[in-house]
Design an enzyme around this catalytic site. Structure first.
Site, short mmCIF file in Angstrom:
data_model
loop_
_atom_site.label_atom_id
_atom_site.label_comp_id
_atom_site.label_asym_id
_atom_site.label_seq_id
_atom_site.Cartn_x
_atom_site.Cartn_y
_atom_site.Cartn_z
CB CYS A 127 -0.92 -0.01 1.22
SG CYS A 127 -2.03 1.40 1.30
N GLY B 73 6.49 -8.85 6.41
CA GLY B 73 7.94 -8.74 6.48
C GLY B 73 8.37 -7.45 7.17
CB SER C 175 4.21 -5.46 6.83
OG SER C 175 4.02 -5.80 5.48
CG ASP D 56 13.09 -14.06 0.86
OD1 ASP D 56 13.15 -15.04 0.10
OD2 ASP D 56 12.70 -12.94 0.49
CG HIS E 137 6.93 -15.73 -7.95
ND1 HIS E 137 7.90 -15.14 -8.73
CD2 HIS E 137 6.53 -14.79 -7.06
CE1 HIS E 137 8.07 -13.88 -8.33
NE2 HIS E 137 7.26 -13.64 -7.33
CD GLN F 221 1.45 -42.95 10.99
OE1 GLN F 221 1.43 -42.23 11.99
NE2 GLN F 221 0.86 -44.13 10.97
#
Length: 742
Positions: free
Chosen positions: A65, A94, A97, A142, A274, A624
């Site tokens: 933003c 991250g 933000s 990351d 990605h 498992q």
């Protein structure tokens, strides 16, 4: 978290706090200031609870933003919160933000004052919202945020990478190729580093530690040595932000050109891109996010106007709270250090965990065995049932042992193999019974093969077997050699360690199977699945898989239950089925109760749920114990093996007298385990008191404190014990004790 509004439950259903609801709207609406506010999606109807745990990304959406960077944008955001009575904010993102969130909080008082002046809010509203409390959680694949060992999303990204590396390895071996793999990490080499450790790469390029100026010669020599040693492939891992000492980028194409030109090897480049960000979250990430979410809410509830904005992070196996801006500042310091060419400082600022991984990688990939041998012989063996990640531990143990100059031996078929002389020399890289009845034969073979130290990789049998060897020292002097146990079992039931090698792989297998099983019911109206997991008397797998897969109940031995509890669980599911919930999941540990068997619980649920839901049962069995090891288990096994050799080397030297080894003290027989924040060596004699031998479990198990979270997420009305919640700590720049001793 709503002040006069409400909260949105993790399962996608609104939780009525008794203070009203945050209204759901589609789209946006024009506010008084002429700006647009983001529309609130009513997730009570838009999202079905069972769909959330297996989904990657975020169900509530995320976007950068630019408006928020300006004060005008933050004014609109402040008004939106005030109008909804929200005074607590949990920010998942991250460093960008989280930095924005801290700025928002620092300006909060001024923003409210401006809004009152312009008529955006009333003085009364400003008074009610006078303080904004913020807690951050780090979501980044990351793992580039300082202050936490692991960020939410990193483990899932590693899963995607390792899946591709394993697939590529098959092709590379078949065609004798060199593969250059580029992974994400523009400013942080964590993904590249852990991938290199997990797959045994020949070389890794990371931005924090550029190679020396003659790296081209060194790389070509390394690849040639690997081929001459009989390997049919070469793997080179490159972080997208890799640079040389002078800041010049090192690209995957540059490396391919170098290898083809100088060595003539058939070389391919794969850029993962990605794909690393997508896919189903790993069990580790689901549990980490759940734990961090609980801790974040507790931090918000305990917050005061004087409490600084904090970030919830992971240290070892502990949730900790750190001042947000301290972490942001250190993260920025790393970038500054790299830009200024201070790469050693950058490594230190990344933290102890990152440095440990880097030091282990350098030893495994770049250090050659010395020309002069140590004169010591170390044997390594596996004991008990197989566990994914054992091979990584054996490989690291042997490689590090050779680097120390030791003669390394592999004992096949466990203690029985040691008794019958199934011992082979290891140049580069079984199961059995307990040793008590073979003391004489084992003692004779210790002398025959000149064994000075023994590393045992296994589960509860390894622990009890080592105890027997220690007891046998009184009768057989040959058993007086240093002993080290590396816990490896899917059951995670070895005393002295929060985690065992193999448990993470088993947990992911169960979680993925639960996802598939629930998906199989997509065409049915309402269905409940009863699933039996392994673990013996240890409920670790059932509990943690239940949390990761969104189970409604998990029955375990450690938490006794009655027929009334079973009935209460059925009634709870019946009530949930009256809502939008269509599927239920119930896990049962294989030894949780001898009478309430899987068949009994299946029959009970089937009978009581008639007309509301039908039932199916699944016994997962030995699947498992199989499968490819997860990145966590590969990395964990590698570090445990390296640390065990460093310890046993020191003990052999410490106990050496006139060419003979005599070790009979308690601290000469230890178990290496993860305890809270670090790997520690603990005398197995001391662990005896902490063990329930009848049921083969530790008397105290850390994960039992997480069980209330499972019930809260399943919407049971219970209380959460907050007596052990984290307290605010400070981020310290600890210089790691160099592990060159490895």
């Amino acid at each position: 978290t709503g002040g006069s509004g409400g909260t949105l439950g993790v399962d996608g259903h609104g939780v009525d706090t008794g203070m009203g609801w945050v209204d759901g709207h589609r789209g946006g609406h024009k506010d008084r200031m002429g700006g647009w506010t983001q529309g609130w999606t009513d997730t009570r109807t838009a999202i079905h609870p069972p769909a959330i745990p297996p989904q990657g990304g975020t169900v509530i959406g995320s976007a950068r933003c630019q408006d928020f960077r300006a004060r005008e944008g933050r004014l609109r955001a402040a008004r939106n919160l005030v109008k909804r009575g929200i005074t607590n904010l949990c920010v998942i993102g991250g460093d960008g933000s989280l930095t924005g969130a801290d700025t928002f909080r620092a300006e909060w008082g001024g923003l409210l004052a401006d809004l009152v002046k312009t008529g955006g809010i009333t003085a009364e509203e400003a008074q009610r919202s006078s303080h904004l409390n913020i807690v951050g959680m780090v979501g980044s694949i990351d793992n580039d945020f300082c202050g936490t060992d692991m960020t939410i999303g990193t483990d899932s990204a590693l899963h995607r990478i390792i899946e591709i590396v394993d697939a590529i390895t098959t092709t590379a071996q078949s065609h004798q190729r060199t593969f250059v793999l580029e992974v994400m990490g523009r400013h942080c080499g964590y993904l590249a580093l852990i991938t290199a450790l997990a797959c045994g790469a020949d070389w890794v390029f990371i931005p924090e530690s550029p190679p020396e100026d003659d790296w081209e010669e060194h790389l070509c020599r390394r690849l040639t040595e690997t081929r001459d040693g009989g390997s049919r492939l070469n793997i080179i891992i490159v972080a997208e932000g890799a640079i040389d000492k002078h800041g010049k980028p090192i690209t995957s194409d540059d490396i391919k050109t170098l290898v083809v030109k100088r060595l003539g090897y058939d070389t391919r480049v794969t850029i993962l891109g990605h794909v690393q960000r997508g896919g189903t979250p790993s069990a580790f990430d689901r549990i980490l996010a759940s734990r961090m979410g609980v801790e974040a809410v507790m931090a918000l509830l305990e917050g005061t106007p004087e409490t600084p904005a904090c970030v919830v992070s992971l240290s070892g196996n502990q949730a900790v709270r750190l001042p947000l801006m301290e972490c942001v500042q250190v993260t920025k310091d790393v970038t500054t250090a790299m830009n200024e060419g201070r790469f050693e400082d950058a490594l230190k600022l990344r933290g102890r965990s990152f440095q440990n991984n880097w030091n282990v990688y350098k030893l495994l990939a770049h250090i050659r065995p010395p020309a002069t041998k140590s004169g010591y012989t170390v044997a390594v063996m596996n004991v008990g049932a197989p566990a994914a990640g054992m091979n990584a531990a054996v490989r690291a143990t042997v490689r590090i042992g050779l680097i120390h100059g030791h003669r390394m031996l592999a004992v096949h078929d466990g203690f029985e193999g040691l008794a019958f002389g199934l011992v082979r020399s290891c140049r580069e890289w079984g199961l059995g019974t307990l040793p008590k009845k073979y003391f004489e034969e084992i003692s004779a073979n210790i002398i025959k093969f000149g064994i000075h130290g023994l590393i045992i990789i296994g589960g509860f049998e390894a622990f009890t077997g080592c105890l027997e060897l220690v007891e046998g020292r009184a009768r057989f002097e040959e058993l007086c050699i240093p002993l080290c146990i590396i816990p490896a079992t899917v059951s995670n039931n070895v005393p002295g360690s929060d985690f065992s090698i193999g448990a993470d792989t088993a947990l992911n297998t169960i979680t993925n199977t639960c996802d598939l099983i629930k998906q199989s019911a997509a065409g049915t109206k309402r269905r409940v699945f009863i699933i039996e997991t392994m673990g013996g008397f240890c409920g670790y797998l059932a509990t943690m898989a239940g949390m990761a897969a969104g189970a409604d109940a998990a029955y375990i031995y450690e938490e006794p239950f009655t027929s009334r509890d079973l009935q209460a669980n059925v009634d709870h599911l019946i009530e949930k089925m009256k809502t939008t919930v269509k599927r239920g999941l119930v896990l049962r540990n294989e030894c949780c109760n001898e009478n309430y068997t899987t068949d009994f619980i299946y029959n009970l649920y089937s009978e009581e749920g008639k007309g509301v839901f039908d039932c199916r049962k699944n016994v997962l069995g030995h699947m498992q114990q199989g499968g490819s090891p997860t990145p966590f288990d590969r990395n964990f096994g590698t570090k445990m093996g390296a640390k065990a050799v460093a310890w046993i080397t020191g003990k052999i030297r410490e106990c050496s007298r006139h060419g003979r080894i005599f070790a009979n003290t308690a601290d000469s027989a230890c178990l290496l385990g993860m305890r809270k924040r670090s790997l520690v060596f603990q005398p197995i004699a001391e662990l005896r008191q902490q063990t329930d031998f009848e049921h083969r479990i530790p008397k105290e198990q850390w994960w039992l404190r997480l069980r209330p979270i499972l019930k809260i997420l399943a919407k049971y009305n219970i209380e959460l014990d907050t007596s052990e919640t984290a307290h605010l700590e400070h981020l310290t720049h600890k210089v790691l004790v160099p592990e060159a001793t490895l």
